[in-house]
Design an enzyme around this catalytic site. Structure first.
Site: not given
Length: 701
Positions: A259, A298
């Site tokens: 990720e 993120c």
């Protein structure tokens, strides 16, 4: 200010705490003072992994529901200690609001997975998946897929920005799946992760070995992975690529889930005008994503994409919104944005900003605002900065580089096709937002962007009040994305649990397959008893218990009366001429009459342990039943689902799923379906007093 005592976060491996007096010194993000010393020197990584694999047997022996109950108890335990985590979170530069997302968001993910597991998974150690596959004409050979826990260790390598949530959102699905976890947090905020792990270990609520922690450098950890292990990484795309091709990971085909940070976009619809609610919602969302966690997310919006005609209006609106952001010591109530995690991180962001300047101009920021506490030089403060790239379709830097801080690059577009193209120039993103109230426009944008994104939020006046926002990964939804975003898949509800399990196809005869899966399969042997199954409580009923009912011949009066009662006068049931011209060539009974008649055949009318009909699933009408046909029903216990007591409940229950088959006088199947009944069960040791409802709801929120 008073110098805090130097923390020495330790590793927790092979059942003991391991620390060193010397190591890497960490500094708080606000005043630049030494805050902790970490080191993994002396940790035997091979032994830690072997310990996790060996002790994982205790976790695998627990059922899904037992693990879920343990996870819920652990969540409540951590919630009671959250203030200690908030105090440490301030040292990382995070405000109280930032800490809420990290700390209570992480604990809330545990509650969510506990609830999902108890609601969607059986009280077993394995999970039958999909339908039974018939492999022979005679029905004596069939197959079913099973999911079982991997007998290895789930290794987490986490980023610094969410030291609590980043760990717990991976730990929760792995724990439910029955797989032990070894956590390797990023060094900058490892002291906060360690504090939470220390409490988890002290709680004694999970089996020993279910969670290990390595602070400091990972050493040769990846060299000792085996085929049953797996890796989950969160961080930069460059690091993800480097780790993914580690020789041992490649040689042993070890699952690697990445990720990675991505260049997420937010698109303001072409139909939106500055006076529309969607314009204001868009601006607030961009500002929130730029400043939340000081832009160190993120999922943060890096590329706001707006109609060219509204560029100036968007800049001015963002100038007003960002002007409300106060910068300084996050411990102060009047501060809305804290610092980056370290001065090194600030320097990296500044270097990236310089690279942006070749193609973009700074339109907001570039000057240092008043600081409300903290140290401007020793701390890691950076003011929110908005750039404008006037020709984004021909630019490269803003689509390739990420300033992991309070920075975004505004990009104008002329057509929806251009907007879609711009979002895809980021080469894969975790999340995107589309702000529009025009449904056709939303459809074109979402479907055009979908292949390059893991999650898309459509933000408008109708959902804004309850929307969780652009940058909020939810346990029920996919957290991951293609391409640059890593190609990974975290959470996504029960899919996140299945990710930690091995899928095997089991082929056998129906009776053997039913014995293995503990779910009745049509064609398997059944058990008939003189005691009606509805006279048995949940604990007495066994999978395979069956009742074959008396027969009933369907009459014209049945059909006419049912039509009169329900108002269903469809021609196939009541029109003799129309029915003869229809597909059946005759009048037939209502399908719902058949299942109603079947209920009359198998129900035991007197009060007893069966409390209610809980639902009906998988209904299929296979063959028509006409006047004069005779039906008979077989009811068989397919599976059992134990229910925990909910707040206010004192009567223990479980759900029994029954498989019903209605056949005619030729033994031809005419209808099949599953019935769920709520059945009383005996209270046992697994029935603690229910938790107060408010505690779980707060955490899940």
């Amino acid at each position: 200010m008073t110098q805090p005592e130097l923390l020495r976060p330790a590793s927790y491996v092979y059942g003991q705490w391991h620390s060193n007096p010397e190591g890497q010194t960490l500094y708080d993000a606000v005043y630049g003072r030494p805050v902790a010393v970490i080191s993994s020197e002396g940790v035997d990584f091979a032994q830690a992994l072997a310990y996790g694999r060996e002790k994982g047997a205790d976790l695998r022996r627990m059922t899904f529901h037992a693990r879920a109950r343990a996870l819920k108890a652990l969540g409540n335990y951590l919630m009671e200690r959250k203030e200690a985590y908030y105090a440490l979170s301030l040292l990382t530069g995070a405000t109280r609001r930032d800490g809420w997302v990290d700390i209570e968001g992480g604990i809330g993910t545990m509650f969510s997975y506990s609830s999902m597991a108890r609601r969607e998974l059986p009280d077993e150690r394995f999970l039958p998946e999909g339908k039974v596959e018939m492999l022979s004409k005679g029905g004596t050979f069939m197959a079913r897929h099973l999911l079982v826990p991997r007998e290895g260790v789930a290794v987490q390598i986490n980023a610094y920005n969410f030291p609590v949530w980043g760990m717990l959102e991976k730990f929760a699905p792995a724990f439910i799946a029955g797989m032990p976890t070894l956590v390797k947090p990023a060094p900058q905020t490892a002291y906060l992760t360690e504090r939470v792990v220390r409490d988890i270990v002290a709680s004694g609520l999970i089996p020993e070995g279910a969670l290990q922690l390595v602070t400091g450098e990972p050493g040769d950890l990846l060299d000792h992975l085996l085929e049953q292990d797996m890796v989950a990484f969160t961080g930069s795309a460059a690091t993800a690529h480097k780790l993914k091709v580690h020789p041992n990971i490649v040689a042993r085909s070890i699952p690697f889930n990445a990720e990675a940070d991505s260049l997420n976009a937010a698109v303001l619809g072409l139909s939106v005008k500055p006076e529309d609610p969607e314009f204001t919602l868009f601006v607030k969302e961009v500002a929130r994503e730029m400043t939340g966690k000081a832009g160190q997310k993120c999922t943060a919006i890096r590329r706001p994409i707006v109609p060219r005609a509204h560029v100036d209006a968007v800049i001015e609106a963002l100038r007003r919104e960002l002007g409300k952001i106060t910068l300084g010591d996050p411990a102060r109530d009047d501060v809305r944005m804290g610092a980056l995690v370290s001065v090194d991180q600030r320097q990296r962001v500044r270097e990236t900003l310089e690279q942006f300047r070749a193609e973009s101009e700074v339109v907001i920021g570039g000057q240092e605002a008043e600081l409300l506490g903290g140290d401007r030089e020793k701390g890691a403060f950076l003011d929110p900065t908005l750039l404008l790239c006037r020709d984004p379709l021909n630019a490269t830097a803003a689509h390739e580089l990420e300033a992991f801080g309070p920075v975004a690059t505004l990009m104008p577009y002329d057509t929806l096709e251009d907007a879609i193209r711009l979002t895809k120039m980021g080469r894969g993103s975790l999340a995107a937002t589309v702000a529009t109230h025009d449904r056709a426009e939303a459809t074109e944008l979402v479907l055009g962007m979908a292949s390059a994104h893991g999650r898309i939020l459509v933000l408008n006046r109708d959902d804004a009040k309850e929307s969780t926002g652009h940058g909020s990964p939810l346990p029920q939804l996919l957290h991951g994305g293609p391409g640059r975003a890593g190609g990974g898949a975290e959470m996504a509800g029960i899919a996140g649990v299945k990710h930690h399990m091995n899928k095997v196809a089991v082929q056998a005869d129906p009776t053997t397959l039913a014995a293995i899966t503990r779910e009745h399969i049509p064609g398997a042997q059944v058990r008939e008893d003189v005691v009606h199954p509805f006279r048995k409580n949940f604990d007495e009923i066994q999978v395979g218990d069956s009742l074959l009912t008396h027969r009933r011949t369907v009459t014209e009066a049945d059909i006419v009366n049912f039509a009169g009662l329900t108002g269903d006068h469809f021609y196939a049931h009541v029109d003799e001429i129309g029915a003869k011209e229809g597909i059946f060539g005759k009048r037939v009974a209502h399908g719902y009459f058949l299942i109603s008649a079947a209920a009359g055949q198998f129900v035991s009318a007197a009060p007893g342990p069966v409390l209610a009909n809980y639902g009906l699933e998988n209904l299929r009408f296979v063959e028509p039943v006409g006047i004069g046909d005779t039906i008979r029903t077989r009811l068989t216990c397919k599976r059992k689902i134990r229910k925990d007591l909910r707040p206010g409940e004192t009567r223990p229950t479980g759900v029994v799923e029954w498989h019903a088959e209605i056949r005619n006088q030729d033994d031809t199947l005419v209808a099949t379906y599953d019935i769920l009944t709520l059945v009383e069960r005996a209270r046992d040791s697994f029935d603690p007093q229910p938790e107060p409802q408010a505690a779980e709801q707060t955490a899940e929120a």
